[in-house]
Design an enzyme around this catalytic site. Structure first.
Site, PDB file in Angstrom:
ATOM      1  N   TYR A   1       0.886  -1.750   0.252  1.00  0.00           N
ATOM      2  CA  TYR A   1      -0.427   0.060  -0.453  1.00  0.00           C
ATOM      3  C   TYR A   1       0.843   0.961  -0.111  1.00  0.00           C
ATOM      4  CZ  TYR A   1      -4.011  -3.321   1.053  1.00  0.00           C
ATOM      5  OH  TYR A   1      -5.243  -3.572   1.384  1.00  0.00           O
TER       6      TYR A   1
ATOM      7  N   LYS B   1       3.839 -15.153   3.773  1.00  0.00           N
ATOM      8  CA  LYS B   1       3.544 -15.988   2.292  1.00  0.00           C
ATOM      9  C   LYS B   1       5.221 -16.470   1.586  1.00  0.00           C
ATOM     10  CE  LYS B   1       1.360 -17.652  -1.142  1.00  0.00           C
ATOM     11  NZ  LYS B   1       0.402 -19.377  -1.548  1.00  0.00           N
TER      12      LYS B   1
ATOM     13  N   ASP C   1      -2.486 -17.870   2.709  1.00  0.00           N
ATOM     14  CA  ASP C   1      -4.097 -19.223   1.723  1.00  0.00           C
ATOM     15  C   ASP C   1      -4.555 -19.554   2.819  1.00  0.00           C
ATOM     16  OD1 ASP C   1      -1.438 -20.271   1.222  1.00  0.00           O
ATOM     17  OD2 ASP C   1      -2.035 -20.712  -0.166  1.00  0.00           O
TER      18      ASP C   1
ATOM     19  N   ASP D   1      -5.489  -6.423   5.494  1.00  0.00           N
ATOM     20  CA  ASP D   1      -6.548  -5.710   5.394  1.00  0.00           C
ATOM     21  C   ASP D   1      -7.833  -7.083   5.062  1.00  0.00           C
ATOM     22  OD1 ASP D   1      -8.662  -4.014   4.496  1.00  0.00           O
ATOM     23  OD2 ASP D   1      -7.576  -3.338   2.839  1.00  0.00           O
TER      24      ASP D   1
ATOM     25  N   ASP E   1     -11.507  -8.337   8.150  1.00  0.00           N
ATOM     26  CA  ASP E   1     -12.509  -8.500   6.991  1.00  0.00           C
ATOM     27  C   ASP E   1     -13.134  -9.320   7.011  1.00  0.00           C
ATOM     28  OD1 ASP E   1     -11.772  -5.664   7.149  1.00  0.00           O
ATOM     29  OD2 ASP E   1     -12.173  -5.677   4.804  1.00  0.00           O
TER      30      ASP E   1
END
Length: 372
Positions: free
Chosen positions: A141, A191, A223, A247, A251
């Protein structure tokens, strides 16, 4: 106690839900003899419309001079096609940088009265208590360069994911410190089978873990983590991860409680004021219709007075009042479901019910005893 709170309602339903948080904080002030002084600033699309920037200098100054910051939400389709640097979300990213908010804490808790609002079976979600610790000022970001480009004559785009060792160390150490006061388990999500940044992240997590021998560290690929949050959420205590993964996963975790509208958060810094906000978006489709769920913002206010002001019993009172109102069957549209005992209420009605539970001294004592 007297405290200064900067309120940034933002866009969409932001004003409605922050109004609820302010009203509940005023009720706490009345009930426990505190004074909270609220000053308002602009951020997001409304600031673009009036000031030509998603984060005016006046707002930055206001926040830095306050003891804590309460934020509503930013963004909406109205601003989707404007220049990238003027997008409402840029105001959110900039305030995080200006206040050096390096970690976002997002709790996900079980509400027995909302079990039927979750898409998962009760036995899967019963008793969950997860704290997501999301790195907030690094990663893709914020990385540079970011640009539209061409390669081999074809249009393309470039975003950069960058983390320094220090950025990883401070957020991972925060996760371990929090876990040491809870169930003493940290799940570090990365990851590392693909990304070099994740391999560094994993190395740093292993180093920090040596400082906290009483806390168990496990690594999990993102994942798999996305699957396990739905399959077996009770295995998690504190989850720490980088900006984009956090993020998305936080959620996803909100679905366990039945609605994004229930979820609070705290963004913490090493020195300046902390920022508190519900994790939901601006929901422009219901703006001004008195339909928004204010509980996420109200619980964010509870986090504020507990974490920033040390007002534990007052924060407990807010949380107990919320539980009581839910147990009484009061529901905004997002959590109404189809139960026969549901009392569907508006945003303002939900706020008033929670305020009333706080201000009724005798009732509040009984409520707190039930939820202590």
């Amino acid at each position: 106690m007297e405290k200064r709170i900067a309120v940034l309602p933002g866009d969409g339903i932001g004003k409605e839900v922050t109004n609820g948080a302010v009203a509940v904080l005023n009720a706490i002030g009345e009930r426990f003899n505190h004074q909270f002084h609220f000053s308002y600033g602009k951020i997001g699309g409304n600031a673009v419309d009036t000031d030509g920037t998603p984060l005016p200098d006046e707002t930055i100054k206001l926040c830095k001079e306050s003891d804590a910051v309460l934020l509503g939400a930013v963004g909406g389709p109205k601003w989707d096609r404007i220049e990238v640097k003027l997008r409402p979300e840029q105001g959110l990213l900039k305030i995080r940088k200006e206040l050096e908010l390096y970690a976002n804490l997002r709790p996900t808790n079980y509400y027995r009265s909302l079990a039927d609002s979750s898409p998962l079976r009760k036995e899967i979600i019963e008793g969950i208590d997860i704290l997501m610790v999301r790195e907030l000022t690094g990663g893709i970001y914020f990385g540079t360069p970011r640009e539209r480009t061409q390669r081999d004559g074809e249009d393309g785009a470039l975003d950069t994911l960058y983390y320094s060792r220090r950025e990883i160390e401070r957020v991972v150490r925060t996760a371990f410190e929090l876990a040491s006061t809870r169930n003493k388990k940290v799940t570090s999500v990365d990851k590392a089978n693909v990304l070099e940044s994740s391999r560094l992240w994993r190395e740093v997590a292993e180093e920090i873990a040596k400082e906290f021998p009483e806390v168990k560290l496990e690594h999990m690929l993102v994942d798999n983590a996305a699957m396990q949050i739905i399959k077996n959420p009770k295995q998690f205590d504190v989850v720490v991860t980088e900006n984009m993964f956090g993020d998305i996963l936080s959620d996803e975790a909100s679905v366990l409680t039945g609605s994004l509208g229930m979820q609070p958060s705290a963004s913490i810094s090493e020195s300046g004021p902390y920022l508190y906000e519900p994790i939901h978006g601006s929901a422009p489709d219901i703006e001004g219709q008195n339909l928004a769920n204010p509980i996420g913002a109200i619980l964010s206010a509870a986090m504020m007075i507990r974490v920033s002001f040390g007002l534990t019993k007052e924060a407990d009172a807010i949380e107990a009042a919320v539980n009581h109102v839910l147990d009484c069957g009061y529901r905004t549209a997002d959590i109404a479901g189809a139960g026969t005992d549901v009392k569907k209420v508006s945003t303002t009605e939900m706020i008033e019910e929670i305020k009333a539970a706080i201000l009724d001294t005798e009732a509040l004592l009984k409520i707190q005893n039930c939820y202590s």
